[in-house]
Design an enzyme around this catalytic site. Sequence first.
Site: not given
Length: 451
Positions: A209, A212, A231, A234, A359
Amino acid sequence: MNFKSAFASLVGKSSYWILHNIFKGGTSFPGKIAMKLDPDILSHLANDYETIVVTGTNGKTMTTALIVNALKEKYGDILTNPSGSNMQQGIVTAFLCHHKKHAGRKIAVLEVDEANVKAVTQLLHPKAYVLTNIFRDQMDRYGEIYTTYEKIVDGIKLEPNAKIIANGDASIFSSVDLPNPKVFFGFETKDENQAKDTKASVNTDGVLCPKCNHVIHYHQISYANLGDFFCPNCGYKRPELTYKLKEIISQSPSKIAFKIENSNFEINIGGTYNIYNALAAFSVAREFGVSEAEIAASFAKNKRIFGRQELINYQGKEINLILVKNPVGLNEVLNLLNTEKDAYTLAALLNAHHADGIDTSWIWDADFEGLDKNKIKQVLVGGERHHDMGFRLEVAGFNPGTMETTPDDNTLLTRIKTAPTKKVYILATYTAMLALRKTLYDEKVISNKIN
């Protein structure tokens, strides 16, 4: 336009004419020359245009093309950068080479690299931003997804009145409080077989999230970290959608049928990710006054873009050339391959230049193990890092006896001529795709190359 800008424009246009008509290329170099003479040339060239900026990790080029085609149905000529050259110099070139006369509304639809949004905004003053998605991609350039989004937000903050047209299924796009007017699009299909409270699979990035840091849950997932998120800690959740995908009617590697709002649409390309691109284009077109019927007509005429499921006929073989550049995009392409009904030859070309991302460890995050190997009759590995790609496929369960290394494009094309199947899918990183297209252009197999 002052003398400095006028001179820079003249030199840039002249160099474009030479490169385009004699060398059959020149997507960014003319812009680079013009910017050397006048760093602010873009602000003069784009002064009287309504500009739409398309940015995000995956789907920028296809979304831009679909938006352009939809807006053409109502407004005629639209300025764009169709080659996918999305840095400042490529965007300047797009304006320099645009010679068509505008009888009415002057609109520019521009694909913009995520890290260039701020610099382009300072010169263009966009009317709208289209945000497709953000996934891990070229981490040596962008860093984590939150760093990438921060680069985009830094640009948007310069234009607080510009409209944001964003993928509402991406939790990151509604996480920052911006004053801009906002429009969100997303999937709202009914899948009775999917749990109403689920989490993304392991190894999926961007599932915390953004408010939070609790693990995000979903009522429904479309793919990767996209879906109807919430979420449980929260209360942060997906924003209200303005435009919704209602149904996926059918899918194949060459065509998708789906329903957005009240109308059915088709595009001549495969992949669930391309439905999001079409949904983004639909949202922009509706915000600019284009009817659903006009959008449907434009989608039906869509053509495949270079390197994005580009179909190439070569020595009796049907080559499907597909750009891959990060784990999420590659996984969606692998899912697309699993919808193929016929046997095919698979070629995987891996480079590690700056434009690819230096990479190459990202190939280990893609689910090659999930490919239907019964349909793959031969595997060709190529590109400068062909040993890495060959090892990855061997670990994924491919028989080394059916794999062949093709260290250069001429060898690759020779092997394709004798491939045991008519259909050939080539998955290539960006510079590998450009190099292969140049070889095909030199052999007069295709009529246009991209520099």
